[in-house]
Structures are given as structure tokens and as C-alpha cells.
Write a protein that holds these residues in place. Structure first.
Motif, mmCIF file in Angstrom:
data_model
loop_
_atom_site.group_PDB
_atom_site.id
_atom_site.type_symbol
_atom_site.label_atom_id
_atom_site.label_comp_id
_atom_site.label_asym_id
_atom_site.label_seq_id
_atom_site.Cartn_x
_atom_site.Cartn_y
_atom_site.Cartn_z
ATOM 1 N N UNK A 331 -70.302 1.123 -32.566
ATOM 2 C CA UNK A 331 -71.382 0.630 -31.714
ATOM 3 C C UNK A 331 -70.818 -0.438 -30.790
ATOM 4 N N UNK A 332 -70.597 -0.059 -29.535
ATOM 5 C CA UNK A 332 -69.958 -0.983 -28.596
ATOM 6 C C UNK A 332 -70.894 -2.118 -28.194
ATOM 7 N N UNK A 333 -72.173 -2.031 -28.557
ATOM 8 C CA UNK A 333 -73.096 -3.122 -28.255
ATOM 9 C C UNK A 333 -72.961 -4.268 -29.242
ATOM 10 N N UNK A 334 -72.324 -4.029 -30.375
ATOM 11 C CA UNK A 334 -72.113 -5.083 -31.379
ATOM 12 C C UNK A 334 -70.782 -5.766 -31.124
ATOM 13 N N UNK A 335 -70.747 -7.038 -31.407
ATOM 14 C CA UNK A 335 -69.553 -7.795 -31.114
ATOM 15 C C UNK A 335 -68.725 -8.034 -32.374
ATOM 16 N N UNK A 336 -67.604 -8.706 -32.227
ATOM 17 C CA UNK A 336 -66.693 -8.982 -33.334
ATOM 18 C C UNK A 336 -67.419 -9.660 -34.486
ATOM 19 N N UNK A 337 -67.182 -9.193 -35.704
ATOM 20 C CA UNK A 337 -67.780 -9.782 -36.890
ATOM 21 C C UNK A 337 -69.203 -9.367 -37.165
ATOM 22 N N UNK A 338 -69.795 -8.525 -36.293
ATOM 23 C CA UNK A 338 -71.189 -8.114 -36.444
ATOM 24 C C UNK A 338 -71.306 -6.620 -36.713
ATOM 25 N N UNK A 339 -70.271 -6.023 -37.272
ATOM 26 C CA UNK A 339 -70.328 -4.613 -37.626
ATOM 27 C C UNK A 339 -70.230 -3.655 -36.471
ATOM 28 N N UNK A 340 -69.265 -3.830 -35.556
ATOM 29 C CA UNK A 340 -69.142 -2.875 -34.448
ATOM 30 C C UNK A 340 -68.699 -1.489 -34.902
ATOM 31 N N UNK A 341 -68.125 -1.396 -36.109
ATOM 32 C CA UNK A 341 -67.821 -0.091 -36.708
ATOM 33 C C UNK A 341 -68.352 -0.094 -38.130
ATOM 34 N N UNK A 342 -69.008 1.000 -38.491
ATOM 35 C CA UNK A 342 -69.538 1.136 -39.846
ATOM 36 C C UNK A 342 -69.104 2.475 -40.424
ATOM 37 N N UNK A 343 -68.442 2.435 -41.563
ATOM 38 C CA UNK A 343 -68.025 3.652 -42.263
ATOM 39 C C UNK A 343 -69.252 4.268 -42.938
ATOM 40 N N UNK A 344 -69.356 5.601 -42.855
ATOM 41 C CA UNK A 344 -70.521 6.307 -43.382
ATOM 42 C C UNK A 344 -70.188 7.051 -44.680
ATOM 43 N N UNK A 345 -71.246 7.382 -45.433
ATOM 44 C CA UNK A 345 -71.121 8.143 -46.671
ATOM 45 C C UNK A 345 -71.733 9.526 -46.502
ATOM 46 N N UNK A 346 -71.305 10.452 -47.338
ATOM 47 C CA UNK A 346 -71.871 11.794 -47.316
ATOM 48 C C UNK A 346 -73.349 11.749 -47.671
ATOM 49 N N UNK A 347 -74.101 12.724 -47.165
ATOM 50 C CA UNK A 347 -75.527 12.813 -47.488
ATOM 51 C C UNK A 347 -75.708 12.838 -48.999
ATOM 52 N N UNK A 348 -76.651 12.042 -49.483
ATOM 53 C CA UNK A 348 -76.932 12.005 -50.911
ATOM 54 C C UNK A 348 -75.964 11.164 -51.712
ATOM 55 N N UNK A 349 -75.029 10.515 -51.049
ATOM 56 C CA UNK A 349 -74.029 9.726 -51.781
ATOM 57 C C UNK A 349 -73.977 8.289 -51.265
ATOM 58 N N UNK A 350 -75.085 7.806 -50.729
ATOM 59 C CA UNK A 350 -75.120 6.447 -50.211
ATOM 60 C C UNK A 350 -75.272 5.461 -51.373
ATOM 61 N N UNK A 351 -74.382 4.496 -51.482
ATOM 62 C CA UNK A 351 -74.473 3.535 -52.588
ATOM 63 C C UNK A 351 -75.568 2.506 -52.337
ATOM 64 N N UNK A 352 -76.034 1.880 -53.387
ATOM 65 C CA UNK A 352 -77.032 0.830 -53.230
ATOM 66 C C UNK A 352 -76.431 -0.398 -52.560
ATOM 67 N N UNK A 353 -75.150 -0.647 -52.812
ATOM 68 C CA UNK A 353 -74.480 -1.808 -52.239
ATOM 69 C C UNK A 353 -73.238 -1.329 -51.491
ATOM 70 N N UNK A 354 -73.075 -1.804 -50.274
ATOM 71 C CA UNK A 354 -71.875 -1.507 -49.494
ATOM 72 C C UNK A 354 -70.901 -2.667 -49.679
ATOM 73 N N UNK A 355 -69.762 -2.384 -50.275
ATOM 74 C CA UNK A 355 -68.738 -3.414 -50.436
ATOM 75 C C UNK A 355 -67.377 -2.727 -50.523
ATOM 76 N N UNK A 356 -66.345 -3.519 -50.757
ATOM 77 C CA UNK A 356 -64.979 -2.993 -50.812
ATOM 78 C C UNK A 356 -64.857 -1.860 -51.819
#
Length: 765
Positions: A331-356
Motif C-alpha cells: 500500500x503505497x499510501x502508507x508510510x514507513x513504520x505504518x505497514x506499507x507491506x502486509x504479508x497475507x495468509x491463505x483463506x481459512x488460515x488467518x491467525x488470531x494474532x499476527x506476529x513473528x
């Protein structure tokens, strides 16, 4: 405001326009395509369609890299300095180990760039004592300057490109970790040093060579991908371990394929850009290889790009717990440190918490699918091999549907009558069939200010009008911003310095979230400049954005010293223009033959040729004739009878439009829509053409008072239509060639279009 009716499908009109943009090559006359042979290909197709433009932040995602960044190719000279303090003395025995760490970083960048970036690192391997404490130095805002000044007698900075400073600290604090910048202004030995990386020794001890490599990412123009909000959530919530700009700890440090493309370390030929409406199978080589395809991408909207790459347990990714296909949203509208890139999960496999930890398992395996919730674009992993992952990229959910293109467009230039807002709800609740509202007119001044009707315009300007437009958009009717018009300065300033003024224009358009852009050009703007502007707008406003042109008879005829050459623009970028609107004179009455000659003259399919008519004599020069709504409606019936693929009508403007006037301006648009849907003759129900009011004559008592309408500064050059009796049509005099017809392969599309035109929905549902 009256309650709105049932909302229309939000993408209806944009879908129509984008359909034209993507299918026009099958609709243009057979002799037109070769006319643009000297013009470069449009960036709206091919790999450039996925090259999302960078935002305004100096450290951000997108193209191009920041102007102040170090070039990602070449052999820049890097000077390494070591500084310590009375409260944190450096140990000379530790310098050799640090030197090895820094050398590994140099080699890592050489490997990642495949030899494109080869740092020539030098070193002054002695601790240089600086005045004060380490804490004072960290807080003093002169970190690089003081280090350079203290070593200037021993180091020659005359050919240095980047300075690395290793420093010691007594009490490590999170607020003063390793960092880098490109805006230093330190002068030494006649050279201004702008690029610097400040490397805290304790960080090097913990993160090793990944620390200077990460900081060099900033010097090259890349943003931080870890979260910097300090809101208590995991700092690795956006990308986990999957890019060095997100973390320097653990496995998975390879730069994203998107970053490699930004840096030029992945070639355009290694990027598969999937366009809206396409479904493609792509074979992805591992991201750190030099395989044929390293990145698949889909432009989802003006700011977001979906990226797909293959990650393997090798090189910088050695030790990753899960190999597979990594899907991310940029998302080029987001700036440094604000999540300009977000890694996605497969459908049905989204975790409750996003972390390392959870993000380590993000890569998709064979049989898994990721679907973008906002657009429906899907990525499915078909198969995997030793050195390839095969994915199916399905962007058919944002496919423009092939429906009839006859349009009714309302211009909303005057937004209030001096006392209250002019509401737009009747455009939705009445049977008007309006497909778009053109909001304007906007201009760009030499000082960079964005104006509407001569007044500065910002995101919070004219809140009542914005509320009306928001209701229109909620009903599925897009808002088109009109740029230019009479006495506009935007075209001259863009010609003077395109890069500077276009950056201002793009920022305003993105900030105000307009759906499409209409260019009303009334000067002899160079065709190359128009093409450049169309290309930039199509690239920057997203895959379903549209650009249209408005002009007078001279513009449609071309080869004029006082108007743009729209036939030349059509030949060069006709596929990327949603419509060409001919601005008619107040007394114009267009026949079917006139319209067909106009279409042939422009060299565009009828679906793209629109007639723009004034809706009230108040908009005409005093004393001139005005074609009544009824007579204009009858001319539309004749045009549709002669050309069922008629492009539509643009009513300029909504406020005070006859026959309803101030109390019911919607009636003009309902009348014209009905006329286009019913080409059969209808009886006369309103007066014949009347003269525009003379300012010295009072209006008839029976006439409803009109709102204070914003007239256009200048009248049209003349009608491209049948004129008054005894005056030959300008089109008839033009001697232009007749319409050549469609390419043979478009026959089926024509048939479907005609059938759909019969069933065209013109009511609110």
C-alpha cells in the motif's frame, strides 16, 4: 435531503468506462492503429500498470525511489568511522570483528543485487573520542557532522558517497538505535555528504551484518516494515521475518520481490503484471534467483498492489520454517513504520494474532488460495517443483463487464444558489439515468495551489457539496473531476514543469478520492504533453480509473493553432480515453449524419464520442440562440436511430437546467436519457429555440428564478452540428472520411452491445 433509493452497483459506470479502455482495440476503425506508431506504448497495459506510484512521504513504497536516495547500482565509496566517549570507551580489540561484520554486509548487498551494487568500503579503524557523553551525542542532532569533523584531519572525504559511523553507548536506549538518512548536509574536503548510516555497536553485536544491510536499505530508499507505533502490539505484525526491512533477527531476510523490482535488481521482464479481467498461470522462480519470473502482481486500486513470490530455504532465507508462495499487499499510501507491506495468509488460515511466530507460516502451499477481501482477486497455488512454484492469478473479479456505453453525465459546477446547497438527490431518486457527475472546474496555479471555480480547494472545502457527492457515490454514481475549462492555467504550468506540477495535481486527486478525471483543454496543448498526462493519470489512479477529454470543434477537427489535436490523441491513446466530449454551441442541433461524420473524423468508436450541451440559456452569451431541451432531445433520437452505439450526452450544467429550472433541474437529464432510449419521434412539448436573455430585459413573470449559475468564461468556438437554416454544418464542410466500421473480430461484441442497449437499465433499482 430526500432519502436515496436502492443503491446501484458501485462499479457500474467505472465498469462501463474501463470496459471501453480495455476493449477499444477491438472497436477502432482498421486504419487508426498505425497512426500512433511514433508514440510509446501506454503504461496502462503491460508491466507499468503494476508500477504503483510512490506516496508523498520521503520514505515509502512505490515508484520511483526517492530522489535523495543513493543509486542502487554502481560502486559508491563508503567510509567507515569509529567514535567513542568518556562514559563509553571503545575497545580496539573489537574493531577487527566489527570490520568482518561490515565486510559481510558489503558482500550481501553485492549478492542481493547480483553485482549491480558493489560498495567500495574504506575504514579508519581507530576509536575517535568525541566530546561529551554518549547520551548527549545521541540527543544532539549532530551525530554525523561531529564524527566527520573529528576525523577530517585523518580521512579524505573528497570522493566519499556514504559514511558509516560505528558508535559506543553507555546505556542503550530504544529511541537511539541504529539509523540512516539521506538528507545530511555535512561538508568536508570540498564534498557535501548527504548519505549516512549510524551503527550502534550493541546492535551490531546482536544483529550482525543484517544491521548495516538494513540501514543501507534506507539509504537506497526503502522504508521500515516493522511497526513503529509503540501501541503495545507486536512490532513484526505486518511482515514478520520475510524482509530485511521488517526485522534483522531470525531467518527470512531476503528482500521482497517488490523491493528488488523497485531497486532495479529484478528486471521488468521478470515481473508478470496481471491486468484487471485477466486470469494467468505464472511460474515463479525463487525470489533470490535470476529466473525468468520473480514476481507476479495485480494492481488492486490506486494505492494497493497484490504481490506474489516464491520463497525457498536458501541464501538470505536459510533456515525459514516454511517454504512456499508468499502473498503480500503493498500500500503505497502508507508510510514507513505504518505497514506499507502486509504479508497475507491463505483463506481459512488467518491467525488470531499476527506476529513473528504466526507469520513464519504464511507461505501458501499447493492447493491453497488467498482471496483479497476488497476486490475478490485470488491467488491459487497449482503446483510446486524443485525450482518453481506455479500459481494461478485470477483478477477476473475486477473485470469490466461489456455493457452498453451510452452515457448521461451531469456537470456539477455551481453547488449553491447563494443561500443554500443545490441538492443532487433527485439524480438518484428520479428516473434520470445519470451515470456520472462531473465535479469542477478545477485549475492548478503557478504557485502550486489547486483551485475550484477560482477558489483554493482542499479536502475539507465545500463540505455541503462533498456531502451531496458522497450520497451520489453511495448510489453507485462515480464523481469525475473536471480539470481546465476557460482561462485555466493548469495546461501552461504543466507545460513549464510537468514533474513539479503534476506531483501537486496527483496529490490533490489522491487526497480527494475522485473516481475519474476529465480534461477540458482549450489551448493548443501539445499532443505529446496530453499523452504524457493521460499516461500519468492512468498509471497513478489505478486499474479501473478513467480519463476523458472535452473539446470544441477545432479540437475534434485537429490541425488547429488554437486547440489541441484530438484525432492525434485518439490515434496515440484512444484505448486509454473513456470518452471524447464535443462542447456544442448553444444553438447547435446535431443530426445523425453529423454525428457519424464526427465519429469518423475523430477515429474513435461511437461509444466514446459524447455530445456536451448547455442546459440553460443563462450559460450562453447574451442574445445568442439556445436550443430548447425538447429540440435537443429530438436530435438525440435522430442520432440514436442513425447510430445505436451513440456515446451519450453531457449536460453542462445541473444547476438551473431547463425545463425544470431551479426547482427541478433533474428534468433535463431525464428527458435526454428517455430520448436516447426511445429513438422514435415524439411530439413537441416545449418551445422552439429561444434567445438567451438580454441583461437589460427583465424575465417573464412566469419563468422560475434560476440559481446563480457559474457561466463558462468563454463560449465554444462554434457548433459541430447542423446550424440554423441557411448555415451549412461545419462537419458537412470538413470533407472528412466516412466511418470505416469495426474490425471483423468485433462482430460478436457489436451484436451483444445492441441487444444490451435495448435492455439498458436507466432507472434506479
Amino acid at each position: 435531503m430526500k432519502p436515496l433509493g436502492q443503491p446501484r452497483r458501485p462499479s457500474r459506470f467505472l465498469t462501463i468506462l474501463a470496459t471501453l479502455a480495455f476493449t477499444a482495440s477491438a472497436l477502432v476503425p482498421s486504419g487508426v492503429a498505425t497512426a500512433a506508431s511514433t508514440v510509446e506504448a501506454s503504461p496502462a497495459s503491460g508491466v507499468d500498470a503494476c508500477r504503483a506510484p510512490a506516496g508523498e512521504s520521503p520514505v515509502r513504497e512505490g515508484f520511483p525511489l526517492p530522489a535523495n536516495a543513493l543509486s542502487p547500482s554502481g560502486s559508491p565509496v563508503v567510509e567507515t568511522l569509529y567514535v567513542d566517549f568518556d562514559d563509553a570507551p571503545g575497545d580496539p580489540r573489537e574493531i577487527p570483528g566489527i570490520e568482518e561484520t561490515l565486510d559481510v554486509s558489503v558482500q550481501a548487498l553485492d549478492d542481493a543485487s547480483r553485482g549491480a551494487l558493489t560498495l567500495q568500503r574504506r575504514s579508519y579503524p581507530e576509536w575517535t573520542r568525541l566530546a561529551g557523553s554518549s547520551a548527549e551525542w545521541e540527543e544532539g542532532q549532530r551525530d554525523l557532522a561531529s564524527a566527520v569533523a573529528a576525523t577530517d584531519d585523518a580521512v579524505d572525504f573528497s570522493n566519499v558517497d556514504v559514511v558509516w559511523v560505528v558508535w559506543t553507548t553507555k546505556t542503550p536506549r530504544d529511541a537511539f538505535r541504529s539509523h540512516a538518512g539521506n538528507d545530511y548536509q555535512v561538508v568536508a574536503d570540498g564534498r557535501t555528504l548527504t548519505h549516512g548510516a549510524l551503527l550502534r555497536q550493541v546492535d551490531l553485536n546482536g544483529g550482525g551484518h543484517w544491521v548495516p544491510t538494513h540501514e543501507m536499505g534506507h539509504v537506497l530508499g526503502l522504508p521500515d516494515l516493522y511497526d513503529t507505533s509503540n501501541d503495545g502490539g507486536p512490532s513484526t505484525r505486518w511482515t514478520g521475518p520475510w524482509d530485511l526491512m521488517g526485522t534483522t533477527i531470525g531467518p527470512g531476510h531476503a528482500y521482497f520481490a517488490w523491493h528488488r523490482w523497485m531497486l532495479g535488481w529484478a528486471r521488468d521482464a521478470q515481473v508478470a503484471c496481471v491486468l484487471p479481467g485477466e486470469t494467468r498461470t505464472v511460474s515463479l522462480s525463487p525470489v533470490q534467483s535470476d529466473g525468468p519470473t520473480l514476481l507476479a502482481a495485480v494492481r488492486l486500486d490506486p494505492s494497493r498492489v497484490l504481490t506474489v513470490e516464491s520463497r525457498r530455504d536458501e541464501k538470505w532465507d536459510t533456515g525459514i520454517p516454511r517454504e512456499g508462495v508468499l502473498v503480500s499487499t503493498v500500500d503505497v499510501a502508507r508510510t514507513t513504520g505504518d505497514g506499507p507491506i502486509q504479508v497475507e495468509f491463505a483463506d481459512g488460515r488467518h491467525p488470531e494474532v499476527r506476529n513473528e511466530t504466526t507469520l513464519r507460516n504464511a507461505p501458501l502451499r499447493v492447493g491453497e488460495t488467498y482471496t483479497d477481501a476488497a476486490t475478490g482477486v485470488a491467488i491459487h497455488v497449482d503446483s510446486t517443483g524443485a525450482d518453481v512454484d506455479v500459481v494461478r492469478v485470477d483478477a477476473s473479479s475486477i473485470t469490466p463487464r461489456p455493457v452498453t456505453a451510452t452515457k448521461t453525465i451531469a456537470t456539477y459546477r455551481t453547488t449553491n444558489d447563494g443561500a443554500k446547497i443545490i441538492p443532487l438527490d433527485d439524480l438518484v431518486t428520479r428516473d434520470t439515468g445519470v451515470d456520472a457527475v462531473a465535479f469542477g472546474a478545477f485549475d492548478l496555479r503557478e504557485d502550486g495551489a489547486f483551485l475550484r471555480s477560482g477558489e483554493p480547494f482542499f479536502a475539507d472545502t465545500d463540505p455541503e457539496a462533498r456531502a451531496e457527492l458522497a450520497e451520489i457515490r453511495a448510489a453507485g454514481i462515480p464523481v469525475v473531476v473536471t480539470l481546465g475549462g476557460g482561462s485555466a492555467s493548469i495546461w501552461s504550468v504543466l507545460s513549464q514543469d510537468f514533474d513539479r506540477y503534476y506531483a501537486n495535481l496527483r496529490g490533490y486527486l489522491q487526497m480527494n478520492s475522485f473516481d475519474a478525471v476529465e480534461l477540458d483543454i482549450r489551448t493548443d496543448l501539445d499532443t505529446g504533453m496530453i499523452v504524457r498526462l493521460v499516461d500519468a493519470l492512468r498509471r497513478d489512479l489505478g486499474p479501473l480509473s478513467t480519463v476523458s477529454l472535452v473539446g470544441d470543434e477545432a479540437a475534434f477537427a485537429g490541425a488547429s493553432d488554437s486547440a489541441p489535436d484530438y484525432p492525434a490523441v485518439a490515434a496515440a491513446r484512444g484505448d486509454d480515453v473513456a470518452w471524447f466530449a464535443l462542447r456544442l454551441a448553444c444553438d447547435a442541433v446535431v443530426t445523425g449524419d453529423d454525428y457519424r461524420r464526427l465519429v469518423a473524423q475523430l477515429g474513435m468508436p461511437p461509444e466514446k464520442v459524447v455530445l456536451s450541451a448547455r442546459t440553460s440559456p443563462a450559460l450562453c452569451p447574451a442574445g445568442s440562440a439556445f436550443t430548447s431541451p425538447d429540440e435537443f432531445a429530438r436530435s438525440l433520437q435522430e442520432i440514436v436511430a442513425a447510430e445505436p452505439r451513440f456515446g451519450g450526452v453531457r449536460g453542462d450544467e445541473y444547476a438551473g437546467a431547463l425545463p425544470g429550472g431551479a426547482s427541478a433541474p433533474w428534468q433535463w437529464f431525464a428527458t435526454m436519457t428517455a430520448a436516447m432510449n426511445d429513438p422514435a419521434p415524439r411530439p413537441t412539448v416545449s418551445p422552439q429555440p429561444t434567445a438567451s436573455p438580454d441583461p437589460s430585459v427583465s424575465p417573464e413573470p412566469s419563468v422560475s428564478p434560476e440559481p446563480s449559475v457559474s457561466p463558462e468564461p468563454t463560449a465554444s468556438a462554434g457548433p459541430t452540428a447542423s446550424a440554423a437554416p441557411g448555415r451549412p454544418s461545419a462537419l458537412a464542410q470538413s470533407g472528412t472520411v466516412v466511418w470505416l466500421g469495426l474490425l471483423p473480430g468485433a462482430g460478436a461484441i457489436i451484436a451483444v452491445g445492441v441487444l444490451l442497449s435495448v435492455r439498458r437499465r436507466r432507472t434506479t433499482i
